[in-house]
Design a protein around this motif. Structure first.
Motif, PDB file in Angstrom:
ATOM      1  N   MET A   1      36.675  11.277 -54.596  1.00 29.35           N
ATOM      2  CA  MET A   1      36.252  11.882 -53.333  1.00 29.35           C
ATOM      3  C   MET A   1      35.858  10.790 -52.349  1.00 29.35           C
ATOM      4  N   THR A   2      36.309  10.919 -51.109  1.00 27.36           N
ATOM      5  CA  THR A   2      35.972   9.961 -50.060  1.00 27.36           C
ATOM      6  C   THR A   2      35.020  10.620 -49.070  1.00 27.36           C
ATOM      7  N   ILE A   3      33.973   9.885 -48.681  1.00 31.39           N
ATOM      8  CA  ILE A   3      33.005  10.417 -47.720  1.00 31.39           C
ATOM      9  C   ILE A   3      32.876   9.456 -46.545  1.00 31.39           C
ATOM     10  N   ALA A   4      32.323   9.964 -45.460  1.00 32.63           N
ATOM     11  CA  ALA A   4      32.108   9.126 -44.282  1.00 32.63           C
ATOM     12  C   ALA A   4      31.014   8.098 -44.582  1.00 32.63           C
ATOM     13  N   LYS A   5      31.126   6.932 -43.966  1.00 29.83           N
ATOM     14  CA  LYS A   5      30.173   5.853 -44.221  1.00 29.83           C
ATOM     15  C   LYS A   5      28.721   6.261 -43.955  1.00 29.83           C
ATOM     16  N   PRO A   6      28.427   7.018 -42.882  1.00 30.53           N
ATOM     17  CA  PRO A   6      27.031   7.411 -42.654  1.00 30.53           C
ATOM     18  C   PRO A   6      26.458   8.301 -43.759  1.00 30.53           C
ATOM     19  N   ASP A   7      27.344   8.961 -44.515  1.00 30.32           N
ATOM     20  CA  ASP A   7      26.893   9.847 -45.584  1.00 30.32           C
ATOM     21  C   ASP A   7      26.664   9.112 -46.905  1.00 30.32           C
ATOM     22  N   PHE A   8      27.073   7.849 -46.951  1.00 28.11           N
ATOM     23  CA  PHE A   8      26.984   7.081 -48.192  1.00 28.11           C
ATOM     24  C   PHE A   8      25.603   6.446 -48.324  1.00 28.11           C
ATOM     25  N   ILE A   9      24.895   6.767 -49.409  1.00 25.44           N
ATOM     26  CA  ILE A   9      23.558   6.214 -49.654  1.00 25.44           C
ATOM     27  C   ILE A   9      23.690   5.033 -50.609  1.00 25.44           C
ATOM     28  N   GLU A  10      23.608   3.844 -50.051  1.00 24.14           N
ATOM     29  CA  GLU A  10      23.871   2.641 -50.827  1.00 24.14           C
ATOM     30  C   GLU A  10      22.847   2.434 -51.939  1.00 24.14           C
ATOM     31  N   ILE A  12      21.391   4.678 -53.815  1.00 21.71           N
ATOM     32  CA  ILE A  12      21.762   5.465 -54.987  1.00 21.71           C
ATOM     33  C   ILE A  12      22.922   4.804 -55.725  1.00 21.71           C
ATOM     34  N   ALA A  13      23.901   4.320 -54.962  1.00 27.37           N
ATOM     35  CA  ALA A  13      25.064   3.663 -55.574  1.00 27.37           C
ATOM     36  C   ALA A  13      24.639   2.450 -56.382  1.00 27.37           C
ATOM     37  N   LYS A  14      23.712   1.651 -55.851  1.00 27.42           N
ATOM     38  CA  LYS A  14      23.254   0.467 -56.575  1.00 27.42           C
ATOM     39  C   LYS A  14      22.470   0.853 -57.831  1.00 27.42           C
ATOM     40  N   GLY A  15      21.643   1.888 -57.696  1.00 29.25           N
ATOM     41  CA  GLY A  15      20.892   2.341 -58.857  1.00 29.25           C
ATOM     42  C   GLY A  15      21.801   2.836 -59.966  1.00 29.25           C
ATOM     43  N   MET A  16      22.852   3.573 -59.595  1.00 28.18           N
ATOM     44  CA  MET A  16      23.796   4.052 -60.595  1.00 28.18           C
ATOM     45  C   MET A  16      24.576   2.903 -61.218  1.00 28.18           C
ATOM     46  N   ALA A  17      24.879   1.876 -60.411  1.00 30.19           N
ATOM     47  CA  ALA A  17      25.578   0.705 -60.950  1.00 30.19           C
ATOM     48  C   ALA A  17      24.728   0.019 -62.003  1.00 30.19           C
ATOM     49  N   VAL A  18      23.432  -0.063 -61.769  1.00 31.67           N
ATOM     50  CA  VAL A  18      22.536  -0.663 -62.766  1.00 31.67           C
ATOM     51  C   VAL A  18      22.498   0.197 -64.016  1.00 31.67           C
ATOM     52  N   LEU A  19      22.399   1.502 -63.856  1.00 28.34           N
ATOM     53  CA  LEU A  19      22.353   2.402 -65.008  1.00 28.34           C
ATOM     54  C   LEU A  19      23.645   2.319 -65.818  1.00 28.34           C
ATOM     55  N   GLU A  20      24.762   2.190 -65.124  1.00 23.36           N
ATOM     56  CA  GLU A  20      26.055   2.108 -65.804  1.00 23.36           C
ATOM     57  C   GLU A  20      26.306   0.747 -66.434  1.00 23.36           C
ATOM     58  N   SER A  21      25.412  -0.211 -66.191  1.00 17.84           N
ATOM     59  CA  SER A  21      25.553  -1.530 -66.810  1.00 17.84           C
ATOM     60  C   SER A  21      25.317  -1.485 -68.310  1.00 17.84           C
ATOM     61  N   HIS A  48      15.559  -2.126 -59.239  1.00 19.93           N
ATOM     62  CA  HIS A  48      16.206  -0.911 -59.722  1.00 19.93           C
ATOM     63  C   HIS A  48      15.828  -0.634 -61.173  1.00 19.93           C
ATOM     64  N   LEU A  49      15.776  -1.665 -62.000  1.00 21.27           N
ATOM     65  CA  LEU A  49      15.381  -1.487 -63.398  1.00 21.27           C
ATOM     66  C   LEU A  49      13.964  -0.940 -63.499  1.00 21.27           C
ATOM     67  N   LEU A  50      13.067  -1.512 -62.719  1.00 20.57           N
ATOM     68  CA  LEU A  50      11.675  -1.060 -62.751  1.00 20.57           C
ATOM     69  C   LEU A  50      11.550   0.381 -62.260  1.00 20.57           C
ATOM     70  N   THR A  51      12.317   0.732 -61.223  1.00 26.65           N
ATOM     71  CA  THR A  51      12.280   2.096 -60.704  1.00 26.65           C
ATOM     72  C   THR A  51      12.814   3.079 -61.733  1.00 26.65           C
ATOM     73  N   LEU A  52      13.928   2.742 -62.375  1.00 29.89           N
ATOM     74  CA  LEU A  52      14.505   3.614 -63.392  1.00 29.89           C
ATOM     75  C   LEU A  52      13.566   3.760 -64.586  1.00 29.89           C
ATOM     76  N   ALA A  53      12.865   2.679 -64.929  1.00 32.64           N
ATOM     77  CA  ALA A  53      11.880   2.763 -66.003  1.00 32.64           C
ATOM     78  C   ALA A  53      10.708   3.655 -65.593  1.00 32.64           C
ATOM     79  N   HIS A  54      10.275   3.516 -64.335  1.00 36.61           N
ATOM     80  CA  HIS A  54       9.182   4.343 -63.822  1.00 36.61           C
ATOM     81  C   HIS A  54       9.548   5.827 -63.861  1.00 36.61           C
TER      82      HIS A  54
END
Length: 256
Positions: A1-10, A12-21, A48-54
Protein backbone atom coordinates in the motif's frame (compact mmCIF):
# COMPACT_ATOMS: atom_id res chain seq x y z
CA UNK A 1 0.00 0.00 0.00
CA UNK A 2 1.26 3.47 -0.90
CA UNK A 3 0.29 6.54 1.13
CA UNK A 4 0.89 10.26 0.77
CA UNK A 5 4.04 11.58 2.45
CA UNK A 6 2.13 13.78 4.95
CA UNK A 7 0.29 10.67 6.15
CA UNK A 8 3.50 8.75 6.83
CA UNK A 9 4.54 8.71 10.51
CA UNK A 10 8.27 8.18 10.47
CA UNK A 11 8.51 7.55 14.21
CA UNK A 12 6.23 4.52 13.95
CA UNK A 13 8.20 3.21 10.97
CA UNK A 14 11.47 3.49 12.88
CA UNK A 15 10.00 1.82 15.94
CA UNK A 16 8.73 -1.08 13.85
CA UNK A 17 12.13 -1.38 12.16
CA UNK A 18 13.73 -1.78 15.58
CA UNK A 19 11.14 -4.36 16.62
CA UNK A 20 11.68 -6.28 13.39
CA UNK A 21 15.42 -6.36 14.06
CA UNK A 22 14.84 -9.31 16.37
CA UNK A 23 14.69 -12.70 14.67
CA UNK A 24 15.83 -16.31 15.01
CA UNK A 25 19.45 -15.31 14.36
CA UNK A 26 19.46 -12.50 16.90
CA UNK A 27 17.12 -12.96 19.84
CA UNK A 28 19.03 -10.40 21.95
CA UNK A 29 20.32 -7.05 20.73
CA UNK A 30 22.06 -4.08 22.26
CA UNK A 31 21.61 -0.54 20.97
CA UNK A 32 24.54 -0.78 18.55
CA UNK A 33 23.31 -4.02 17.01
CA UNK A 34 19.73 -2.76 16.73
CA UNK A 35 20.97 0.44 15.08
CA UNK A 36 22.89 -1.55 12.46
CA UNK A 37 19.92 -3.78 11.72
CA UNK A 38 17.32 -1.02 11.61
CA UNK A 39 19.45 1.52 9.76
CA UNK A 40 19.35 4.09 12.57
CA UNK A 41 21.87 5.94 14.67
CA UNK A 42 22.77 4.28 17.96
CA UNK A 43 21.11 7.09 19.92
CA UNK A 44 17.86 6.74 17.98
CA UNK A 45 17.87 2.96 18.28
CA UNK A 46 18.47 3.23 22.03
CA UNK A 47 15.47 5.55 22.46
CA UNK A 48 13.23 3.20 20.52
CA UNK A 49 14.47 0.19 22.50
CA UNK A 50 13.83 1.95 25.79
CA UNK A 51 10.36 3.05 24.66
CA UNK A 52 9.44 -0.46 23.52
CA UNK A 53 10.70 -1.84 26.83
CA UNK A 54 8.66 0.79 28.71
CA UNK A 55 5.56 -0.27 26.77
CA UNK A 56 6.22 -3.91 27.62
CA UNK A 57 7.09 -5.22 24.15
CA UNK A 58 10.75 -5.79 25.09
CA UNK A 59 12.54 -7.01 28.19
CA UNK A 60 16.02 -5.81 29.13
CA UNK A 61 18.85 -6.39 31.58
CA UNK A 62 20.08 -2.83 31.12
CA UNK A 63 22.30 -3.46 28.13
CA UNK A 64 20.66 -6.12 25.97
CA UNK A 65 17.02 -6.26 24.87
CA UNK A 66 14.79 -9.15 23.85
CA UNK A 67 11.15 -9.61 22.91
CA UNK A 68 8.60 -10.09 25.67
CA UNK A 69 5.46 -12.25 25.45
CA UNK A 70 3.43 -9.08 24.83
CA UNK A 71 4.44 -9.09 21.15
CA UNK A 72 2.30 -12.22 20.76
CA UNK A 73 -0.74 -9.97 20.99
CA UNK A 74 -0.18 -9.07 17.34
CA UNK A 75 0.06 -12.65 16.08
CA UNK A 76 -2.75 -13.76 18.37
CA UNK A 77 -5.05 -11.07 17.02
CA UNK A 78 -4.20 -12.01 13.45
CA UNK A 79 -4.78 -15.73 14.00
CA UNK A 80 -8.04 -15.06 15.83
CA UNK A 81 -9.46 -12.59 13.35
CA UNK A 82 -8.08 -13.62 9.96
CA UNK A 83 -10.37 -15.84 7.94
CA UNK A 84 -7.57 -17.69 6.14
CA UNK A 85 -6.00 -19.61 9.07
CA UNK A 86 -9.41 -20.50 10.49
CA UNK A 87 -10.64 -21.74 7.10
CA UNK A 88 -7.60 -23.95 6.57
CA UNK A 89 -7.12 -25.47 10.02
CA UNK A 90 -9.77 -28.25 9.75
CA UNK A 91 -8.23 -29.45 6.49
CA UNK A 92 -4.74 -29.47 7.97
CA UNK A 93 -6.00 -31.46 10.95
CA UNK A 94 -7.68 -33.98 8.66
CA UNK A 95 -4.55 -34.45 6.56
CA UNK A 96 -2.40 -34.96 9.66
CA UNK A 97 -4.81 -37.52 11.10
CA UNK A 98 -4.93 -39.36 7.77
CA UNK A 99 -1.20 -39.49 7.06
CA UNK A 100 0.52 -38.99 10.44
CA UNK A 101 2.58 -36.25 8.80
CA UNK A 102 2.98 -32.49 9.38
CA UNK A 103 1.20 -29.91 7.21
CA UNK A 104 1.43 -26.12 7.00
CA UNK A 105 -0.29 -23.25 5.23
CA UNK A 106 2.06 -20.43 4.30
CA UNK A 107 1.93 -16.91 2.87
CA UNK A 108 4.73 -14.77 1.45
CA UNK A 109 5.94 -11.69 3.32
CA UNK A 110 8.84 -10.01 1.55
CA UNK A 111 11.69 -12.48 1.33
CA UNK A 112 10.20 -14.91 3.81
CA UNK A 113 7.52 -17.58 3.86
CA UNK A 114 5.37 -17.24 7.00
CA UNK A 115 3.44 -20.14 8.55
CA UNK A 116 -0.13 -19.02 9.30
CA UNK A 117 -1.68 -22.43 10.05
CA UNK A 118 -0.02 -25.58 11.23
CA UNK A 119 -0.95 -29.17 12.06
CA UNK A 120 1.31 -31.86 13.43
CA UNK A 121 0.34 -35.43 14.02
CA UNK A 122 0.67 -36.51 17.62
CA UNK A 123 1.62 -40.01 16.49
CA UNK A 124 4.48 -38.92 14.25
CA UNK A 125 8.02 -38.86 15.68
CA UNK A 126 8.82 -35.35 16.86
CA UNK A 127 11.83 -33.61 15.42
CA UNK A 128 13.11 -30.15 16.26
CA UNK A 129 14.06 -28.31 13.08
CA UNK A 130 16.73 -25.64 13.14
CA UNK A 131 14.42 -22.92 11.82
CA UNK A 132 11.27 -24.09 13.58
CA UNK A 133 7.88 -24.89 12.10
CA UNK A 134 5.68 -23.16 14.63
CA UNK A 135 2.90 -20.69 13.86
CA UNK A 136 4.42 -17.42 12.75
CA UNK A 137 7.76 -18.98 11.83
CA UNK A 138 9.47 -17.07 9.03
CA UNK A 139 11.41 -19.22 6.59
CA UNK A 140 13.64 -18.22 3.64
CA UNK A 141 11.38 -18.29 0.59
CA UNK A 142 14.06 -19.32 -1.90
CA UNK A 143 14.89 -22.54 -0.02
CA UNK A 144 11.42 -23.79 0.90
CA UNK A 145 8.73 -25.57 -1.09
CA UNK A 146 6.00 -23.12 -0.08
CA UNK A 147 8.19 -20.08 -0.68
CA UNK A 148 9.02 -21.23 -4.18
CA UNK A 149 5.40 -22.07 -4.88
CA UNK A 150 4.40 -18.53 -3.95
CA UNK A 151 7.29 -16.95 -5.86
CA UNK A 152 6.34 -18.95 -8.94
CA UNK A 153 2.82 -17.50 -8.72
CA UNK A 154 4.10 -13.91 -8.88
CA UNK A 155 3.62 -11.86 -12.08
CA UNK A 156 6.87 -11.84 -14.07
CA UNK A 157 7.60 -8.16 -13.43
CA UNK A 158 7.04 -8.56 -9.69
CA UNK A 159 9.25 -11.65 -9.58
CA UNK A 160 12.01 -9.85 -11.49
CA UNK A 161 11.91 -7.07 -8.91
CA UNK A 162 12.04 -9.61 -6.08
CA UNK A 163 15.10 -11.30 -7.59
CA UNK A 164 16.93 -8.09 -8.51
CA UNK A 165 20.15 -7.75 -6.54
CA UNK A 166 19.06 -10.38 -4.02
CA UNK A 167 21.58 -12.54 -2.17
CA UNK A 168 20.29 -16.07 -1.62
CA UNK A 169 21.63 -17.53 1.62
CA UNK A 170 23.14 -21.01 1.55
CA UNK A 171 21.48 -23.06 4.29
CA UNK A 172 22.69 -26.52 3.24
CA UNK A 173 25.00 -27.85 0.50
CA UNK A 174 21.85 -28.36 -1.62
CA UNK A 175 20.47 -24.82 -1.39
CA UNK A 176 20.16 -22.93 -4.67
CA UNK A 177 22.06 -19.66 -4.27
CA UNK A 178 22.20 -18.40 -7.88
CA UNK A 179 19.25 -16.28 -8.98
CA UNK A 180 19.52 -17.58 -12.55
CA UNK A 181 19.14 -21.17 -11.31
CA UNK A 182 16.30 -20.18 -8.99
CA UNK A 183 14.51 -18.51 -11.88
CA UNK A 184 14.75 -21.77 -13.85
CA UNK A 185 13.45 -23.77 -10.89
CA UNK A 186 10.52 -21.39 -10.49
CA UNK A 187 9.63 -21.75 -14.15
CA UNK A 188 9.49 -25.52 -13.65
CA UNK A 189 7.36 -25.10 -10.51
CA UNK A 190 4.96 -22.92 -12.47
CA UNK A 191 4.73 -25.60 -15.16
CA UNK A 192 4.32 -28.49 -12.69
CA UNK A 193 1.92 -26.62 -10.38
CA UNK A 194 3.68 -28.10 -7.36
CA UNK A 195 7.11 -27.82 -5.76
CA UNK A 196 9.43 -30.39 -4.20
CA UNK A 197 12.32 -29.16 -2.06
CA UNK A 198 14.93 -31.75 -1.11
CA UNK A 199 17.19 -30.81 1.82
CA UNK A 200 17.58 -27.20 0.71
CA UNK A 201 16.23 -25.72 3.91
CA UNK A 202 17.60 -28.36 6.26
CA UNK A 203 19.46 -31.63 5.82
CA UNK A 204 17.30 -34.70 6.08
CA UNK A 205 14.09 -32.80 5.34
CA UNK A 206 11.91 -32.97 2.24
CA UNK A 207 8.84 -30.89 1.51
CA UNK A 208 6.13 -30.89 -1.13
CA UNK A 209 3.88 -27.86 -1.73
CA UNK A 210 0.88 -26.94 -3.88
CA UNK A 211 -0.79 -23.55 -4.41
CA UNK A 212 -3.98 -22.56 -2.61
CA UNK A 213 -6.13 -20.55 -5.01
CA UNK A 214 -9.35 -18.67 -4.46
CA UNK A 215 -12.37 -18.89 -6.76
CA UNK A 216 -10.87 -16.21 -9.02
CA UNK A 217 -7.74 -18.28 -9.54
CA UNK A 218 -5.45 -16.10 -7.43
CA UNK A 219 -2.82 -17.89 -5.36
CA UNK A 220 -3.40 -16.66 -1.81
CA UNK A 221 -1.25 -19.18 0.08
CA UNK A 222 0.60 -22.48 -0.29
CA UNK A 223 0.00 -25.82 1.40
CA UNK A 224 2.82 -28.23 2.12
CA UNK A 225 3.79 -31.40 3.89
CA UNK A 226 7.21 -31.66 5.57
CA UNK A 227 8.82 -35.08 5.73
CA UNK A 228 11.92 -36.13 7.64
CA UNK A 229 13.62 -39.47 8.10
CA UNK A 230 13.80 -41.93 5.22
CA UNK A 231 14.35 -40.20 1.88
CA UNK A 232 11.56 -40.55 -0.66
CA UNK A 233 12.03 -40.20 -4.39
CA UNK A 234 10.31 -37.35 -6.20
CA UNK A 235 8.23 -39.91 -8.09
CA UNK A 236 7.09 -41.48 -4.81
CA UNK A 237 6.09 -38.08 -3.45
CA UNK A 238 4.11 -37.29 -6.58
CA UNK A 239 2.42 -40.70 -6.52
CA UNK A 240 1.65 -41.04 -2.79
CA UNK A 241 1.33 -37.51 -1.40
CA UNK A 242 0.63 -35.03 -4.18
CA UNK A 243 -2.95 -36.22 -4.85
CA UNK A 244 -3.82 -35.61 -1.18
CA UNK A 245 -2.55 -32.03 -1.39
CA UNK A 246 -4.40 -31.34 -4.63
CA UNK A 247 -7.62 -32.73 -3.13
CA UNK A 248 -7.17 -30.52 -0.06
CA UNK A 249 -6.54 -27.46 -2.25
CA UNK A 250 -9.78 -28.11 -4.14
CA UNK A 251 -11.63 -28.68 -0.87
CA UNK A 252 -10.75 -25.27 0.58
CA UNK A 253 -10.94 -23.21 -2.62
CA UNK A 254 -14.47 -22.00 -2.01
CA UNK A 255 -13.42 -20.81 1.47
CA UNK A 256 -10.51 -18.63 0.35
Amino acid sequence: MTIAKPDFIEGIAKGMAVLESFDTERQRLNATQAAERAGLTRAAARRHLLTLAHLGYLDTDGSSFWMSPKVLRFSGSYLASSRLPRALQPTLNRLAALTQQSFSAVVLDGEEAVIIARSMSFDAPTRVLAYGLHLGARLPAHATSTGRMLLAAMPSAELAQWLKGRTLARLTPHTVTQTSVLRQRLAQVRKDDHCIANEEHELGVQALAVPLRDMRGRTVAALNVVLSGAHRSDDALRRDVLPLLYDAAREVRALL
